[in-house]
Scaffold this motif. Sequence first.
Motif, PDB file in Angstrom:
ATOM      1  N   HIS A   1       0.814  -1.200   0.000  1.00 16.32           N
ATOM      2  CA  HIS A   1       0.000   0.000   0.000  1.00 16.32           C
ATOM      3  C   HIS A   1       0.856   1.262   0.000  1.00 16.32           C
ATOM      4  N   ASP A   2       2.004   1.230   0.668  1.00 11.94           N
ATOM      5  CA  ASP A   2       2.848   2.408   0.774  1.00 11.94           C
ATOM      6  C   ASP A   2       3.480   2.698  -0.590  1.00 11.94           C
ATOM      7  N   PRO A   3       3.235   3.884  -1.161  1.00  5.78           N
ATOM      8  CA  PRO A   3       3.781   4.178  -2.493  1.00  5.78           C
ATOM      9  C   PRO A   3       5.295   4.126  -2.555  1.00  5.78           C
ATOM     10  N   ARG A   4       5.995   4.366  -1.429  1.00  5.60           N
ATOM     11  CA  ARG A   4       7.452   4.296  -1.436  1.00  5.60           C
ATOM     12  C   ARG A   4       7.931   2.861  -1.641  1.00  5.60           C
ATOM     13  N   LEU A  15      13.210  -4.695  -7.296  1.00  9.56           N
ATOM     14  CA  LEU A  15      13.388  -5.939  -6.542  1.00  9.56           C
ATOM     15  C   LEU A  15      12.940  -7.161  -7.340  1.00  9.56           C
ATOM     16  N   ASN A  16      12.065  -6.950  -8.323  1.00  6.93           N
ATOM     17  CA  ASN A  16      11.497  -8.067  -9.091  1.00  6.93           C
ATOM     18  C   ASN A  16      11.567  -7.754 -10.583  1.00  6.93           C
ATOM     19  N   PRO A  17      12.765  -7.709 -11.161  1.00 11.01           N
ATOM     20  CA  PRO A  17      12.907  -7.349 -12.576  1.00 11.01           C
ATOM     21  C   PRO A  17      12.516  -8.489 -13.510  1.00 11.01           C
ATOM     22  N   PHE A  18      12.483  -8.200 -14.792  1.00 10.60           N
ATOM     23  CA  PHE A  18      12.282  -9.216 -15.830  1.00 10.60           C
ATOM     24  C   PHE A  18      13.340 -10.299 -15.645  1.00 10.60           C
ATOM     25  N   ALA A  19      12.927 -11.552 -15.535  1.00 12.29           N
ATOM     26  CA  ALA A  19      13.839 -12.635 -15.165  1.00 12.29           C
ATOM     27  C   ALA A  19      13.382 -13.934 -15.842  1.00 12.29           C
ATOM     28  N   PRO A  20      14.092 -15.068 -15.613  1.00 11.16           N
ATOM     29  CA  PRO A  20      13.695 -16.320 -16.255  1.00 11.16           C
ATOM     30  C   PRO A  20      12.247 -16.734 -15.981  1.00 11.16           C
ATOM     31  N   ASP A  21      11.694 -16.410 -14.813  1.00 11.54           N
ATOM     32  CA  ASP A  21      10.299 -16.763 -14.562  1.00 11.54           C
ATOM     33  C   ASP A  21       9.376 -16.006 -15.504  1.00 11.54           C
ATOM     34  N   THR A  22       9.698 -14.737 -15.787  1.00 13.55           N
ATOM     35  CA  THR A  22       8.892 -13.953 -16.727  1.00 13.55           C
ATOM     36  C   THR A  22       8.902 -14.608 -18.100  1.00 13.55           C
ATOM     37  N   GLU A  77      18.464   0.652  -6.521  1.00  9.86           N
ATOM     38  CA  GLU A  77      18.299   2.052  -6.866  1.00  9.86           C
ATOM     39  C   GLU A  77      16.821   2.401  -6.935  1.00  9.86           C
ATOM     40  N   ALA A  78      16.407   3.399  -6.189  1.00  8.65           N
ATOM     41  CA  ALA A  78      15.033   3.892  -6.217  1.00  8.65           C
ATOM     42  C   ALA A  78      14.810   4.725  -7.481  1.00  8.65           C
ATOM     43  N   ASP A 109      14.140   7.708  -7.858  1.00 15.70           N
ATOM     44  CA  ASP A 109      14.746   9.044  -7.786  1.00 15.70           C
ATOM     45  C   ASP A 109      16.269   8.994  -7.840  1.00 15.70           C
ATOM     46  N   GLY A 110      16.837   7.810  -8.042  1.00 15.35           N
ATOM     47  CA  GLY A 110      18.278   7.667  -8.173  1.00 15.35           C
ATOM     48  C   GLY A 110      19.027   7.405  -6.882  1.00 15.35           C
ATOM     49  N   THR A 111      18.344   7.497  -5.744  1.00 14.56           N
ATOM     50  CA  THR A 111      18.993   7.211  -4.466  1.00 14.56           C
ATOM     51  C   THR A 111      19.044   5.707  -4.236  1.00 14.56           C
ATOM     52  N   MET A 112      19.940   5.277  -3.335  1.00 12.08           N
ATOM     53  CA  MET A 112      20.096   3.865  -3.045  1.00 12.08           C
ATOM     54  C   MET A 112      19.317   3.500  -1.788  1.00 12.08           C
ATOM     55  N   VAL A 113      18.710   2.314  -1.814  1.00 11.92           N
ATOM     56  CA  VAL A 113      17.929   1.808  -0.692  1.00 11.92           C
ATOM     57  C   VAL A 113      18.491   0.447  -0.293  1.00 11.92           C
TER      58      VAL A 113
END
Length: 243
Positions: A4-7, A15-22, A155-156, A158-162
């Motif tokens: 729910h939190d937009p951040r 965290l969940n990019p295009f990958a072998p499961d996709t 990388e978020a 906005d370019g900052t690291m999380v």
Amino acid sequence: MLYHDPRLVALYDALNPFAPDTSFYIALADSARHVVDLGCGTGMLACELARRGHRVTGIDPSREMLRVARARPDADRVTWVEGDAQALPFVGAADLLLMTGHVAQVFPDDDALLATLKAARRALRRGGVIAFESRNPAARAWENWTRERSTRRIEAPDGTMVEVWQERHAEPDPGTSGRVAFTTRYRFAEGETLEAASELRFRTRDELTRLLHAAGFAQIDWYGDWDRAPVAETSRELIAVAR
């Protein structure tokens, strides 16, 4: 975990990019006219399928996730529905129904997962297919859900690291499936840390088979990895393709 939190939603694709499961699910959809993506999240897979010419319905209970999904390229080709399996009777018959991202594990009780599988069975045309994955309890993935083993930096937008990591609260009895509770922590560049509590259910292939049969699926193909390798004791995934 329900986003729910937009951040946190803004970090989901990193965290969940295009990958072998996709790629696996895209190939599975090759001959499907209507694909339902139940638990579609931010819509990456749904939009890619729509771009390839499939009729796609994306369903998710998170309004924030759907807000991101609707802003994607090709999002106007997808029918978006805020909801869960209760929405399936209203979206039209499907040739393929997908539950990706380990969605099957968010149902802690067998009755809840069975109800969803039954709703999926009713939503599919004759010969239609459901496909999903669940982590193999024999691989004991939860052992890596500690700060020491799971910390990563992303990388978020906005370019900052999380900094992101998981901390497990407990684990199933050794060698058995069951519930695992954990917290995911997100530390932002300015020092603020957000927390999201989750609980996942680990089921064996036999348990998942029993539930699929109870829901009306007679034939099940099982894979242990996204290259369609058979399930082995060390397989990280239990990938079901059932009809």
